[in-house]
Scaffold this motif. Sequence first.
Motif, PDB file in Angstrom:
ATOM      1  N   LEU A  50       0.930  -1.335   0.007  1.00  0.00           N
ATOM      2  CA  LEU A  50       0.062   0.057  -0.012  1.00  0.00           C
ATOM      3  C   LEU A  50       0.939   1.185   0.048  1.00  0.00           C
ATOM      4  O   LEU A  50       1.853   1.278   0.790  1.00  0.00           O
ATOM      5  CB  LEU A  50      -1.082  -0.060   1.219  1.00  0.00           C
ATOM      6  N   GLU A  51       0.530   2.198  -0.878  1.00  0.00           N
ATOM      7  CA  GLU A  51       1.265   3.540  -0.952  1.00  0.00           C
ATOM      8  C   GLU A  51       0.212   4.518  -0.321  1.00  0.00           C
ATOM      9  O   GLU A  51      -0.934   4.708  -0.433  1.00  0.00           O
ATOM     10  CB  GLU A  51       1.748   3.938  -2.423  1.00  0.00           C
ATOM     11  N   ALA A  52       0.606   5.414   0.248  1.00  0.00           N
ATOM     12  CA  ALA A  52      -0.187   6.887   0.888  1.00  0.00           C
ATOM     13  C   ALA A  52      -0.807   7.408  -0.368  1.00  0.00           C
ATOM     14  O   ALA A  52      -0.268   7.515  -1.366  1.00  0.00           O
ATOM     15  CB  ALA A  52       0.735   7.884   1.510  1.00  0.00           C
ATOM     16  N   ALA A  53      -2.239   7.746  -0.261  1.00  0.00           N
ATOM     17  CA  ALA A  53      -2.940   8.258  -1.369  1.00  0.00           C
ATOM     18  C   ALA A  53      -3.286   9.819  -0.912  1.00  0.00           C
ATOM     19  O   ALA A  53      -3.560  10.417  -1.819  1.00  0.00           O
ATOM     20  CB  ALA A  53      -4.128   7.339  -1.628  1.00  0.00           C
ATOM     21  N   SER A  54      -3.636   9.881   0.608  1.00  0.00           N
ATOM     22  CA  SER A  54      -4.507  11.022   0.630  1.00  0.00           C
ATOM     23  C   SER A  54      -4.081  11.092   2.329  1.00  0.00           C
ATOM     24  O   SER A  54      -4.134  10.202   2.960  1.00  0.00           O
ATOM     25  CB  SER A  54      -5.723  11.455   0.358  1.00  0.00           C
ATOM     26  N   ALA A  55      -4.103  12.280   3.179  1.00  0.00           N
ATOM     27  CA  ALA A  55      -3.959  12.555   4.343  1.00  0.00           C
ATOM     28  C   ALA A  55      -4.750  13.959   4.943  1.00  0.00           C
ATOM     29  O   ALA A  55      -4.649  14.971   3.943  1.00  0.00           O
ATOM     30  CB  ALA A  55      -2.607  12.580   4.980  1.00  0.00           C
ATOM     31  N   ASP A  56      -5.364  14.042   5.808  1.00  0.00           N
ATOM     32  CA  ASP A  56      -5.932  15.067   6.589  1.00  0.00           C
ATOM     33  C   ASP A  56      -5.794  15.044   8.041  1.00  0.00           C
ATOM     34  O   ASP A  56      -5.017  14.101   8.686  1.00  0.00           O
ATOM     35  CB  ASP A  56      -7.131  15.420   6.029  1.00  0.00           C
ATOM     36  N   GLY A  57      -6.176  15.949   8.949  1.00  0.00           N
ATOM     37  CA  GLY A  57      -6.061  15.746  10.350  1.00  0.00           C
ATOM     38  C   GLY A  57      -6.658  14.501  10.864  1.00  0.00           C
ATOM     39  O   GLY A  57      -6.502  14.233  12.057  1.00  0.00           O
ATOM     40  N   THR A  58      -7.717  13.678  10.374  1.00  0.00           N
ATOM     41  CA  THR A  58      -8.325  12.987  11.009  1.00  0.00           C
ATOM     42  C   THR A  58      -8.166  11.349  10.087  1.00  0.00           C
ATOM     43  O   THR A  58      -8.515  10.488  10.809  1.00  0.00           O
ATOM     44  CB  THR A  58      -9.904  13.218  10.681  1.00  0.00           C
ATOM     45  N   SER A  59      -7.609  11.363   9.279  1.00  0.00           N
ATOM     46  CA  SER A  59      -7.489  10.063   8.451  1.00  0.00           C
ATOM     47  C   SER A  59      -6.275  10.181   7.557  1.00  0.00           C
ATOM     48  O   SER A  59      -6.066  11.046   6.970  1.00  0.00           O
ATOM     49  CB  SER A  59      -8.684   9.618   7.622  1.00  0.00           C
ATOM     50  N   VAL A  60      -5.408   8.729   7.102  1.00  0.00           N
ATOM     51  CA  VAL A  60      -4.762   8.805   6.068  1.00  0.00           C
ATOM     52  C   VAL A  60      -5.191   7.424   5.257  1.00  0.00           C
ATOM     53  O   VAL A  60      -5.701   6.526   5.843  1.00  0.00           O
ATOM     54  CB  VAL A  60      -3.215   8.463   6.795  1.00  0.00           C
ATOM     55  N   ALA A  92      -7.447  -1.567  -6.179  1.00  0.00           N
ATOM     56  CA  ALA A  92      -8.289  -2.677  -5.517  1.00  0.00           C
ATOM     57  C   ALA A  92      -8.510  -2.734  -4.304  1.00  0.00           C
ATOM     58  O   ALA A  92      -9.796  -2.902  -3.837  1.00  0.00           O
ATOM     59  CB  ALA A  92      -8.259  -4.068  -6.143  1.00  0.00           C
ATOM     60  N   THR A  93      -7.535  -2.046  -3.507  1.00  0.00           N
ATOM     61  CA  THR A  93      -7.432  -2.086  -2.306  1.00  0.00           C
ATOM     62  C   THR A  93      -7.307  -0.531  -1.594  1.00  0.00           C
ATOM     63  O   THR A  93      -6.381   0.115  -2.118  1.00  0.00           O
ATOM     64  CB  THR A  93      -6.735  -3.119  -1.483  1.00  0.00           C
ATOM     65  N   GLU A  94      -8.185  -0.071  -0.688  1.00  0.00           N
ATOM     66  CA  GLU A  94      -7.746   0.967  -0.158  1.00  0.00           C
ATOM     67  C   GLU A  94      -8.255   1.076   1.314  1.00  0.00           C
ATOM     68  O   GLU A  94      -9.059   0.562   1.674  1.00  0.00           O
ATOM     69  CB  GLU A  94      -8.632   2.143  -0.921  1.00  0.00           C
ATOM     70  N   LEU A  95      -7.381   1.640   2.069  1.00  0.00           N
ATOM     71  CA  LEU A  95      -7.372   1.393   3.604  1.00  0.00           C
ATOM     72  C   LEU A  95      -7.523   2.961   4.006  1.00  0.00           C
ATOM     73  O   LEU A  95      -6.465   3.612   3.804  1.00  0.00           O
ATOM     74  CB  LEU A  95      -6.441   0.739   4.501  1.00  0.00           C
ATOM     75  N   MET A 110       1.855   1.820  12.961  1.00  0.00           N
ATOM     76  CA  MET A 110       1.730   0.636  13.527  1.00  0.00           C
ATOM     77  C   MET A 110       1.196  -0.455  12.383  1.00  0.00           C
ATOM     78  O   MET A 110       1.719  -1.616  12.529  1.00  0.00           O
ATOM     79  CB  MET A 110       1.173   0.725  14.747  1.00  0.00           C
ATOM     80  N   VAL A 111       0.112  -0.149  11.868  1.00  0.00           N
ATOM     81  CA  VAL A 111      -0.617  -0.926  10.913  1.00  0.00           C
ATOM     82  C   VAL A 111       0.246  -1.305   9.772  1.00  0.00           C
ATOM     83  O   VAL A 111       0.537  -2.534   8.991  1.00  0.00           O
ATOM     84  CB  VAL A 111      -1.805  -0.379  10.320  1.00  0.00           C
ATOM     85  N   LEU A 112       0.930  -0.243   9.088  1.00  0.00           N
ATOM     86  CA  LEU A 112       1.818  -0.480   7.945  1.00  0.00           C
ATOM     87  C   LEU A 112       3.070  -1.383   8.251  1.00  0.00           C
ATOM     88  O   LEU A 112       3.516  -2.105   7.709  1.00  0.00           O
ATOM     89  CB  LEU A 112       2.262   1.094   7.504  1.00  0.00           C
ATOM     90  N   ARG A 113       3.585  -1.195   9.482  1.00  0.00           N
ATOM     91  CA  ARG A 113       4.697  -1.977   9.758  1.00  0.00           C
ATOM     92  C   ARG A 113       4.288  -3.313   9.928  1.00  0.00           C
ATOM     93  O   ARG A 113       5.181  -4.225   9.430  1.00  0.00           O
ATOM     94  CB  ARG A 113       5.216  -1.382  11.255  1.00  0.00           C
ATOM     95  N   VAL A 114       3.120  -3.571  10.451  1.00  0.00           N
ATOM     96  CA  VAL A 114       2.746  -5.327  10.669  1.00  0.00           C
ATOM     97  C   VAL A 114       2.497  -5.721   9.199  1.00  0.00           C
ATOM     98  O   VAL A 114       2.761  -6.999   9.240  1.00  0.00           O
ATOM     99  CB  VAL A 114       1.467  -5.144  11.389  1.00  0.00           C
ATOM    100  N   LEU A 115       1.843  -5.060   8.374  1.00  0.00           N
ATOM    101  CA  LEU A 115       1.438  -5.409   7.007  1.00  0.00           C
ATOM    102  C   LEU A 115       3.017  -5.882   6.221  1.00  0.00           C
ATOM    103  O   LEU A 115       2.920  -6.893   5.578  1.00  0.00           O
ATOM    104  CB  LEU A 115       0.830  -4.463   6.399  1.00  0.00           C
ATOM    105  N   ARG A 116       3.747  -4.903   6.344  1.00  0.00           N
ATOM    106  CA  ARG A 116       5.180  -5.157   5.703  1.00  0.00           C
ATOM    107  C   ARG A 116       5.796  -6.070   6.337  1.00  0.00           C
ATOM    108  O   ARG A 116       6.421  -7.132   5.352  1.00  0.00           O
ATOM    109  CB  ARG A 116       5.916  -3.633   6.124  1.00  0.00           C
ATOM    110  N   VAL A 117       5.983  -6.270   7.623  1.00  0.00           N
ATOM    111  CA  VAL A 117       6.529  -7.625   8.108  1.00  0.00           C
ATOM    112  C   VAL A 117       6.071  -8.846   7.861  1.00  0.00           C
ATOM    113  O   VAL A 117       6.557  -9.869   7.551  1.00  0.00           O
ATOM    114  CB  VAL A 117       6.731  -7.285   9.956  1.00  0.00           C
ATOM    115  N   LEU A 118       4.414  -8.811   7.875  1.00  0.00           N
ATOM    116  CA  LEU A 118       3.955 -10.184   7.370  1.00  0.00           C
ATOM    117  C   LEU A 118       4.130 -10.431   5.925  1.00  0.00           C
ATOM    118  O   LEU A 118       4.243 -11.507   5.551  1.00  0.00           O
ATOM    119  CB  LEU A 118       2.430 -10.092   7.444  1.00  0.00           C
TER     120      LEU A 118
END
Length: 139
Positions: free
Chosen positions: A97-107, A115-118, A127-135
């Motif tokens: 996953l690559e960063a697509a957008s960000a604001d003060g309340t969400s990334v 096909a996938t957006e989070l 924290m979430v990206l670190r876990v996904l990368r390690v897996l």
Amino acid sequence: MPELLAALFTLLAQSLAALNPVPLVQGRRRRARLADHAQGRAVLVPCDLRDRELTGGTWAEGLLELPPGGSAGPGGPVRWRAKGRTGAARAAEFPPLEAASADGTSVAFRSADGATELRLHPDEAPMVLRVLRVLREAP
């Protein structure tokens, strides 16, 4: 004197009504999740997800179940649990996953094919990206 007390009471009531405790409570919960995961416990992270397999390509609100973390690395797969669903969480394998957008309340993070957006809170995204990368890198 009664008018003064009534005015003070009205001012106090309006001040309390304007105070929104929700961000304070949510911030405390986020910090607790980050601390729990750093101490090697599994956590549930609220997010919005759009994925062909998990949500049928539509946006869904739910929870990512991150496996126990810590220095030993993740202890299992990431699972997706849609909000309001009583069934078991489904194992989720996310593409890079690559960063697509960000604001003060969400990334928002998006896969290369779209096909996938989070969407996550900015405090929990690392924290979430670190876990996904390690897996993904695990043999």
